[in-house]
Scaffold this motif. Structure first.
Motif, PDB file in Angstrom:
ATOM      1  N   ALA A 220       0.840  -1.202   0.000  1.00 24.63           N
ATOM      2  CA  ALA A 220       0.000   0.000   0.000  1.00 24.63           C
ATOM      3  C   ALA A 220       0.875   1.253   0.000  1.00 24.63           C
ATOM      4  N   SER A 221       1.955   1.212   0.747  1.00 22.30           N
ATOM      5  CA  SER A 221       2.884   2.349   0.756  1.00 22.30           C
ATOM      6  C   SER A 221       3.592   2.488  -0.580  1.00 22.30           C
ATOM      7  N   ARG A 224       1.325   4.200  -2.984  1.00 27.39           N
ATOM      8  CA  ARG A 224       1.209   5.643  -2.700  1.00 27.39           C
ATOM      9  C   ARG A 224       2.526   6.376  -2.910  1.00 27.39           C
ATOM     10  N   VAL A 226       5.156   6.106  -0.865  1.00 28.20           N
ATOM     11  CA  VAL A 226       5.645   6.487   0.458  1.00 28.20           C
ATOM     12  C   VAL A 226       6.693   5.481   0.912  1.00 28.20           C
ATOM     13  N   ASN A 658      -3.065  -2.531  -7.827  1.00 28.78           N
ATOM     14  CA  ASN A 658      -1.610  -2.539  -7.651  1.00 28.78           C
ATOM     15  C   ASN A 658      -0.861  -2.410  -8.970  1.00 28.78           C
ATOM     16  N   LYS A 660       0.621   0.046 -10.293  1.00 28.46           N
ATOM     17  CA  LYS A 660       1.855   0.824 -10.208  1.00 28.46           C
ATOM     18  C   LYS A 660       3.037  -0.044  -9.840  1.00 28.46           C
TER      19      LYS A 660
END
Length: 893
Positions: A220-221, A224, A226, A658, A660
């Motif tokens: 998830a990071s 994003r 991050v 997902n 990316k």
């Protein structure tokens, strides 16, 4: 008949048996090979009395009762010498060395072959038994581990199975194609894709569940953009598992690796400052010749040393707390006071180490021990201060020590070359004197550290544990090859790593009971690939996979350029570097929940893209291969809604969410690299309905109509050859195809498809009705229907035949493939109808019906026209098709 007469009769028969056998020329001779002859000969020879053995006593009396002289018979038998059966047929002269050597040579070779044969059989049985027991023990351990640690995993939506919509999961192929999970795939370059298949356990145990939560957070990071502290997150997951010793060591390994990498200032997986980036160390780490590798190696090994120093600080505090009375801590708990307290407790009068040969102050505290302890915890300045304060207590030979130590501290833990050579010479002299006059081992250890020197006669008393040994080697490692010119005892990082591997796991574990210990040693020595490969073979394979993920995330795991190798670990030619097959590591682990939780599998497969790179051939191949794994997952599980989503329901699948981190930048690229190839894979394997769903998702309207045509074409072919089955009819149901076609027509999707494809689809739908009429034996209606379709010219118009030939030549492959069968069905319909008319026209051979006769002539004319058309395209028809058509046409004349 008396017994005597019976025995006499048997004797006469036995004496005449040879003559009676030889007289029958029709009996074949008994043929035996050399081995059978030898076996029988040895049996006969074994029954002969050896010299000194007494003959049977009862036999002569028994034979005398029937008039046979047993003694004479015995003499005759004894006169036959069979003891030399296996000796040379001709006696070898003592002077005939050539024949003797040849005889011995043959006998020896025969004996060796026989012995080798027997030994091979015995070795095979022994090895088979050993392997069987070993494999069984390993299997039991894995089974008991999984059963004993199983807990239903329900943390988060990623692990919840949506039971409200599972229309595709578990469906099997309907048309006799390859079974589920057995469909072959291919590499992007066309080679066979060898995907290892491991047994799926079907459950997520608690260990896997906690780590999978961290994996989902990590991805998830990544989506994003991050930065994520993956080591801290995995450590927190490990803390939730259990308090067993093995797991405590795993937690310690997570902490050690975080210190080695430099993952600091972290709270619940989030960096507070000094962020580490994804693949931050990838470029310099991949090869020792890369720019920046030496600096990275220094950083990693310095992190290992700092971890061991921090660990030793905690050990000191625990030791002092456990011996408060002897330590006499008191006062301010400064590092110096702690070191002195530790020396008091460690060398306490009762139960402590002896003070013999140690240089102490007035309080009986080993001065060099305090200096060593402060160095051991990484406090060089405090150690230097203690040395200055106690300089007056030093031996006169140790007066230069302060100069060496000050130079060492000021120059970042290393001496200048000249100073080091001078110190090395002094240490060697001290070693020679210590044989007669034992010296303070703390002092010798400190001198070795300053000189960065390794000696075979090492004072082990100062470094009793594995951690101490590792720390000492990390303190003396050199990185500049020029330093080794005049000092043979110099240790380089590669030498240190070789020592660790040469010692092997048994040097660090007690009978293999603590496999994590050796794993930790490999981590500290920065041999990450070997560490993961070792741990994955133990009971901690789950942890091994996640250590591999964490290292790959930071770019600290080398993978071979071509991960098609089946080996998990590939050693470099120089034996220094190693490469881990990261694809196999991830794929084998994902097999454990492959069908249970395909959404989670996507998260693990996404890590394969860490090694993708658009700038290199190997990197592009890795991206394509990773996409192939993703497509295979969808193909195997058919979990369309979970993985691909459903735009009509506004549901985003796990793959779409997902994109990316799967290195797919746009919806167009997603359709081109995932959806379209996957649709073709379903289509090639006979799963047409799944293929339709995918092409609908990709909005590939030509492909949609092409699949409908293929379904219709296959239906016609199977029913033409009488190979239909309920499953195939269900998958290829023409009614379903017609509903789909009408739906596309209503939604105005047919305008986006080629006109020829649509026309052929309409024609194929009509032809399924023709086949249905034929199979129902309604030949009149079938013939009327095929004439109405005008697919074959049934008149004598040659121009029309040529035009129809051209149209069929440009038709779709599905229609062209069925043309020969449709011709046969058409001709058979004519023949059957003609036969019916013939029976009606003349049922008894006497009556005549003009109307039926006219119809029969009309059918014959159409049959001739069809044969004329067949003649135009004869080269395109199979020979048996042409022969069948010609035979039926002749039967109607």
């Amino acid at each position: 008949m008396s017994k005597h007469a019976i025995l006499r009769h048997l004797l006469e028969k036995s004496q005449n048996i040879a003559n009676s056998v030889s007289a029958k020329k029709d009996l074949p001779p008994i043929e035996r090979n050399l081995e059978e002859i030898e076996t029988q000969s040895r049996k006969f020879a074994s029954k002969i009395n050896k010299p000194g053995e007494s003959p049977e006593k009862k036999a002569p009396f028994f034979l005398a009762n029937i008039g046979i002289d047993g003694d004479k018979l015995s003499q005759t038998v004894r006169s036959i010498n069979v003891l030399g059966t296996f000796e040379p047929r001709e006696l070898i002269s003592e002077a005939d060395t050539t024949n003797y050597v040849e005889y011995k040579y043959r006998s020896t070779v025969t004996s060796i072959i026989q012995d080798g044969h027997n030994q091979t059989i015995q070795d095979y049985h022994d090895e088979f038994e050993r392997s069987l027991n070993l494999d069984w023990e390993r299997s039991k351990i894995k089974v008991f581990e999984e059963l004993g640690q199983h807990q239903p995993f329900t943390h988060g939506s990623i692990n919840d199975q949506d039971s409200s919509f599972t229309p595709y999961r578990g469906e099997t192929p309907k048309t006799g194609g390859p079974s589920l999970r057995a469909a072959p795939t291919s590499w992007p370059n066309g080679k066979a894709l060898m995907i290892p298949r491991s047994e799926a356990i079907g459950t997520l145990n608690s260990r896997m569940g906690h780590y999978s939560e961290a994996v989902v957070k990590l991805n998830a990071s990544r989506v994003r953009g991050v930065d994520f502290a993956v080591l801290n997150s995995f450590e927190n997951a490990a803390r939730k598992i259990s308090s067993e010793r093995g797991n405590k060591l795993i937690i310690e390994c997570w902490r050690a690796l975080a210190r080695i990498v430099g993952e600091e200032n972290v709270l619940e997986g989030q960096f507070q400052r000094n962020h580490l980036k994804e693949r931050q160390f990838a470029n310099p780490y991949q090869s020792r010749i890369q720019p920046g590798y030496n600096e990275l190696e220094k950083r990693l090994l310095a992190g290992s040393r700092q971890y061991l120093e921090e660990q030793y600080k905690q050990f000191l505090e625990d030791y002092i707390a456990g011996h408060r009375k002897e330590a006499h801590m008191g006062g301010v708990p400064s590092p110096r006071n702690k070191a002195e307290a530790f020396m008091r407790a460690n060398h306490r009068p009762n139960g402590g180490k002896t003070l013999d040969h140690l240089e102490t102050n007035a309080e009986k505290i080993p001065i060099w021990g305090v200096i060593f302890t402060l160095i051991r915890v990484g406090l060089l300045n405090e150690a230097l201060e203690v040395a200055r304060d106690n300089e007056r207590l030093f031996h006169r030979n140790d007066k230069p020590f302060l100069t060496y130590f000050t130079d060492y501290v000021q120059k970042n833990r290393r001496l200048s070359r000249d100073t080091r050579e001078q110190l090395v010479a002094e240490i060697k002299q001290r070693i020679k004197l210590s044989a007669k006059h034992p010296q303070d081992y703390y002092k010798l250890t400190v001198y070795h550290i300053l000189a960065q020197l390794s000696l075979t006669t090492f004072p082990n008393t100062a470094i009793p544990s594995t951690e101490d040994y590792l720390w000492f080697n990390l303190m003396i490692i050199q990185y500049d090859n020029s330093e080794s010119d005049s000092i043979n005892e110099t240790v380089f990082a590669r030498d240190f790593q070789k020592y660790i591997v040469q010692f092997g796991p048994n040097s660090y574990t007690s009978d293999g009971k603590d496999p994590v210990q050796y794993f930790k040693v490999l981590l500290i020595s920065a041999q990450f690939e070997r560490a993961v490969d070792y741990l994955v073979k133990t009971d901690f394979s789950v942890e091994a996979v996640h250590f591999g993920i964490a290292l790959a995330y930071y770019g600290l795991l080398r993978a071979p350029d071509s991960q098609e190798t089946m080996a998990m670990l590939v050693e470099s030619s120089d034996g220094i570097s190693a490469y881990l097959n990261f694809n196999a590591l991830i794929y084998n682990y994902a097999q454990r929940f492959y069908t249970l939780n395909p959404r989670l599998v996507v998260h693990y497969f996404s890590f394969m893209h860490l090694y993708g790179d658009d700038q290199t051939e190997a990197g592009r191949h890795q991206i394509e291969l990773s996409h192939a794994y993703i497509r295979q997952l969808v193909f195997d599980t058919c979990s369309f809604e979970e993985l691909l989503g459903d735009p009509r329901k506004n549901i985003a699948g796990e793959i779409v969410a997902n994109l990316k981190i799967l290195r797919i930048d746009s919806d167009t690229e997603y359709k081109a690299k995932i959806i379209a190839p996957l649709g073709r894979q379903f289509e090639e394997n006979g799963k047409y309905r799944h293929a339709l769903q995918l092409f609908e998702l990709a909005k590939d309207y030509d492909a949609l109509i092409s699949v409908l045509n293929k379904m219709l074409g296959e239906y016609i072919w199977m029913h033409s050859h009488h190979q239909a089955s309920p499953d195939a009819d269900s998958e290829l149901d023409p009614a379903f195809v017609k509903r789909k076609f009408q739906q596309y027509e209503t939604d105005h999707l047919l305008y986006h498809s080629g006109t020829a494809l649509v026309r052929d689809c309409e024609l194929l739908m009509d032809l399924t009705d023709f086949v249905r009429y034929f199979n129902q034996k309604d030949y009149v209606k079938a013939l009327e229907f095929i004439e109405e379709l005008n697919i074959f010219p049934l008149d004598d118009d040659l121009a029309g035949m040529a035009k129809r030939n051209q149209e069929l030549y440009t038709a779709s492959k599905e229609l062209r493939r069925n043309i020969p069968d449709l011709m046969v069905l058409t001709m058979e319909s004519m023949y059957e109808y003609h036969k019916q008319l013939k029976m009606k026209a003349s049922p008894g051979g006497l009556l005549f019906d003009n109307d039926n006769y006219s119809k029969m002539q009309n059918i014959q004319r159409k049959a001739r026209s069809l044969m004329t058309f067949v003649g135009l395209i004869k080269q395109s028809l199979p020979t048996d098709t042409y022969n069948s058509l010609a035979r039926l046409e002749v039967l109607m004349r």
